[in-house]
Design a protein around this motif. Structure first.
Motif, PDB file in Angstrom:
ATOM      1  N   THR A 110      -4.814   1.744 -11.426  1.00 37.65           N
ATOM      2  CA  THR A 110      -4.465   2.922 -10.626  1.00 37.65           C
ATOM      3  C   THR A 110      -3.414   2.574  -9.577  1.00 37.65           C
ATOM      4  O   THR A 110      -2.561   3.399  -9.238  1.00 37.65           O
ATOM      5  CB  THR A 110      -5.713   3.523  -9.961  1.00 37.65           C
ATOM      6  N   ALA A 111      -3.447   1.328  -9.064  1.00 41.34           N
ATOM      7  CA  ALA A 111      -2.409   0.890  -8.139  1.00 41.34           C
ATOM      8  C   ALA A 111      -1.068   0.759  -8.858  1.00 41.34           C
ATOM      9  O   ALA A 111      -0.016   1.152  -8.337  1.00 41.34           O
ATOM     10  CB  ALA A 111      -2.796  -0.440  -7.500  1.00 41.34           C
ATOM     11  N   ILE A 112      -1.109   0.225 -10.076  1.00 43.12           N
ATOM     12  CA  ILE A 112       0.112   0.098 -10.870  1.00 43.12           C
ATOM     13  C   ILE A 112       0.680   1.483 -11.190  1.00 43.12           C
ATOM     14  O   ILE A 112       1.893   1.705 -11.149  1.00 43.12           O
ATOM     15  CB  ILE A 112      -0.176  -0.684 -12.159  1.00 43.12           C
ATOM     16  N   THR A 113      -0.221   2.429 -11.497  1.00 46.01           N
ATOM     17  CA  THR A 113       0.218   3.804 -11.754  1.00 46.01           C
ATOM     18  C   THR A 113       0.947   4.375 -10.547  1.00 46.01           C
ATOM     19  O   THR A 113       2.010   4.992 -10.685  1.00 46.01           O
ATOM     20  CB  THR A 113      -0.988   4.695 -12.094  1.00 46.01           C
ATOM     21  N   GLY A 114       0.371   4.174  -9.369  1.00 48.77           N
ATOM     22  CA  GLY A 114       1.007   4.666  -8.151  1.00 48.77           C
ATOM     23  C   GLY A 114       2.376   4.044  -7.933  1.00 48.77           C
ATOM     24  O   GLY A 114       3.339   4.742  -7.576  1.00 48.77           O
ATOM     25  N   LEU A 115       2.485   2.731  -8.162  1.00 48.75           N
ATOM     26  CA  LEU A 115       3.761   2.046  -7.970  1.00 48.75           C
ATOM     27  C   LEU A 115       4.830   2.587  -8.937  1.00 48.75           C
ATOM     28  O   LEU A 115       5.961   2.859  -8.530  1.00 48.75           O
ATOM     29  CB  LEU A 115       3.582   0.539  -8.180  1.00 48.75           C
ATOM     30  N   LEU A 116       4.460   2.735 -10.200  1.00 48.00           N
ATOM     31  CA  LEU A 116       5.414   3.218 -11.195  1.00 48.00           C
ATOM     32  C   LEU A 116       5.796   4.678 -10.947  1.00 48.00           C
ATOM     33  O   LEU A 116       6.976   5.049 -10.998  1.00 48.00           O
ATOM     34  CB  LEU A 116       4.819   3.062 -12.599  1.00 48.00           C
TER      35      LEU A 116
END
Length: 325
Positions: free
Chosen positions: A104-110
């Motif tokens: 979910t953190a990676i999703t936010g970053l992307l």
């Protein structure tokens, strides 16, 4: 089906739709990706742990009352059974939950990085491609071909995306390829988050699960983007307000409201109501960010919404028909 549970899921889904507008406004003030995501997860983590602490206090209070009643009624055996009913979190469980929270953190970053290159109204449509990506991943993993309704849904989603992106109204696309790629990668990451989060220690109370999962996401972001804003005074500027709003509407309110409403309305209806994120994001990008959204693009948004809802409506109809026969 009580209206308050429907509203809780609807409000939770709509909260996600607010995020892209807040991020674009934060970029307009000169803040960077790591600062925006870092403050979001930091405030969301604090709020999640406050909720977890409150939940633990409530459980202890309830356990003490039940224990007193059990001891007076049937001795200590019932008290021990009551205490054993709630599973204990080991460090292995905590690490698994932290790993499950990292996508979910990676999703936010992307997703947030894509907003630097493409309009928010297009970024949210690309994020919603997780619907067909999840179907594809499940079909490959289970070696099952999608049925007719799913294939029709995929056609709707892809056609709606072309319209919502405005590609039918211009001869040449003016959107950078990197923005499109980041938006689609955020959909892949979100799909992985959905798959992992549903399997990560489901027996644990949602408040504890969300707290540890957000902690995992926070650790990952702080590794990728060291939190210099904590020490250089930047946190006490407008960044704190943006981070608080993102943490509130992105990492705190939706999980809490989903935990309240989904058990009472079912996952199928929750999936339908969850699509509210898309029109909310497009509406705010149009009215707040002044992005130009044409009627043809709105038609594409509606088609994407139909594509998201159609499988769930089909399942609900099939279950209803099964009960009537």
């Amino acid at each position: 089906m009580k209206m308050k549970y429907l509203l809780s899921v609807l409000i939770g889904a709509s909260s996600y739709g607010i995020l892209s507008t807040i991020v674009v406004l934060a970029y307009g003030q000169g803040y960077q990706l790591g600062e925006v995501v870092g403050t979001q997860l930091l405030t969301g983590c604090i709020l999640a742990w406050l909720l977890a602490m409150y939940t633990a206090w409530k459980e202890r209070s309830k356990g003490n009352r039940l224990g007193a009643v059990a001891e007076s009624a049937a001795g200590s055996e019932k008290s021990e059974a009551t205490a054993a009913h709630s599973p204990k979190l080991t460090w292995k469980h905590r690490l698994l939950l932290m790993l499950a929270g990292m996508p979910t953190a990676i999703t936010g970053l992307l997703y947030y990085q894509s907003l630097r290159y493409i309009p928010a109204s297009l970024a949210i449509v690309l994020l919603f491609q997780f619907t067909w990506i999840s179907v594809l991943i499940q079909a490959v993993s289970k070696r099952q071909r999608p049925n007719g309704i799913m294939l029709f849904t995929l056609v709707l989603l892809l056609g709606g995306t072309l319209l919502a992106a405005g590609l039918m109204e211009q001869k040449e696309t003016s959107f950078p390829a990197i923005g499109i790629a980041l938006g689609l990668l955020s959909a892949v990451s979100y799909t992985l988050f959905i798959l992992f989060s549903g399997k990560a220690i489901p027996s644990v109370h949602p408040a504890y699960r969300s707290a540890w999962m957000i902690t995992g996401g926070l650790v990952l972001v702080f590794i990728l983007f060291p939190p210099y804003f904590l020490f250089n005074g930047l946190l006490w500027s407008q960044l704190l307000l943006f981070g608080f709003l993102l943490g509130l509407f992105g990492a705190f309110i939706p999980p809490v409201l989903f935990a309240v409403g989904v058990p009472h309305i079912g996952e199928g209806m929750a999936g339908i109501l969850g699509a509210a994120e898309l029109p909310v994001a497009v509406l705010l990008s149009s009215f707040v960010l002044r992005e130009h959204v044409t009627m043809l693009q709105w038609g594409g948004v509606i088609i994407v919404l139909l594509g998201v809802m159609l499988p769930e409506l089909y399942k609900m109809r099939a279950r209803t028909a099964g009960r009537l026969t």
